[in-house]
Scaffold this active site. Structure first.
Site, short mmCIF file in Angstrom:
data_model
loop_
_atom_site.label_atom_id
_atom_site.label_comp_id
_atom_site.label_asym_id
_atom_site.label_seq_id
_atom_site.Cartn_x
_atom_site.Cartn_y
_atom_site.Cartn_z
N LEU A 1 50.70 -2.82 -47.65
CA LEU A 1 50.33 -3.77 -48.68
C LEU A 1 50.08 -5.07 -47.93
O LEU A 1 50.92 -5.48 -47.12
CB LEU A 1 51.47 -3.97 -49.69
N ASP A 2 48.93 -5.71 -48.16
CA ASP A 2 48.65 -6.93 -47.43
C ASP A 2 49.66 -8.02 -47.80
O ASP A 2 50.42 -7.90 -48.75
CB ASP A 2 47.20 -7.37 -47.59
N GLU A 3 49.64 -9.09 -47.05
CA GLU A 3 50.61 -10.17 -47.21
C GLU A 3 50.61 -10.74 -48.63
O GLU A 3 51.64 -11.12 -49.16
CB GLU A 3 50.29 -11.27 -46.20
N SER B 1 49.87 -9.07 -51.40
CA SER B 1 50.15 -8.05 -52.40
C SER B 1 51.64 -7.77 -52.50
O SER B 1 52.39 -8.03 -51.57
CB SER B 1 49.39 -6.76 -52.06
#
Length: 194
Positions: free
Chosen positions: A50-52, A54
């Site tokens: 999960l990106d930063e 999200s």
């Protein structure tokens, strides 16, 4: 599945990844990483990312085969996305059919997916960093279920149909649900096949 010499006991965790953390344990010294949440065992790995920006359900395991299976197209990943504006039926149909996005300067056609408007906003706690207020126009929430996971794919998909993502929360991986797990919580489980 019982442990054998070929299948040693593995450990599995669910974490509700908060906004602003990376889905990794080492690297980029100034960024917040998952290692500070729990005393995880050696060999632990995040299954997917999960990106930063999200939030939501992130699975962790010491089992590389389990990680490979869950990252495959055989396992659905469901997200709730808060969008800028009120998405219409035409844009939802385009998402469902698949849209063209850019991945590292290469055009990519996404696979068909499930997408629908949520009738009301989910009951998530407010994000640590405020998104914006209603003076900037309406927002809506959608559910999008994918079986693939390219770099920032879902954000690029909603932008491609004219409704940028403001907040993104993964709520399900296969049969494993985020449920009412609070942000930052860690739960050890016996398996990841929900």
């Amino acid at each position: 599945m019982l442990p054998t010499a070929e299948n040693p006991t593995h450990r599995h965790f669910l974490i509700h990844k908060p906004y602003g953390y990376l889905s990794q344990f080492v690297g980029e010294a100034k960024k917040k990483k998952l290692g500070g949440f729990h005393d995880f065992p050696a060999g632990i790995m995040a299954i997917g990312r999960l990106d930063e920006d999200s939030e939501g359900l992130l699975l962790l395991t010491t089992d590389g085969r389990m990680s490979e299976y869950i990252r495959s197209k055989k396992v659905e990943k469901e997200y709730y996305a808060q969008l800028d504006g009120l998405i219409d039926d035409e844009a939802l149909a385009r998402l469902q059919a698949g849209v063209e996005i850019g991945i590292h300067n290469v055009r990519y056609q996404t696979n068909p997916c499930k997408a629908f408007r949520l009738s009301s906003a989910p009951a998530f706690a407010p994000r640590a960093r405020k998104i914006r207020d209603d003076r900037h126009g309406p927002t809506c929430w959608v559910s999008i279920t994918l079986t693939e996971g390219k770099y920032r794919q879902l954000r690029k998909m909603t932008a491609a149909v004219g409704f940028p993502t403001l907040r993104l929360v993964r709520v399900r991986v296969g049969g494993v649900l985020l449920g009412d797990m609070p942000s930052g919580a860690v739960l050890e489980v016996t398996d990841l096949e929900g």
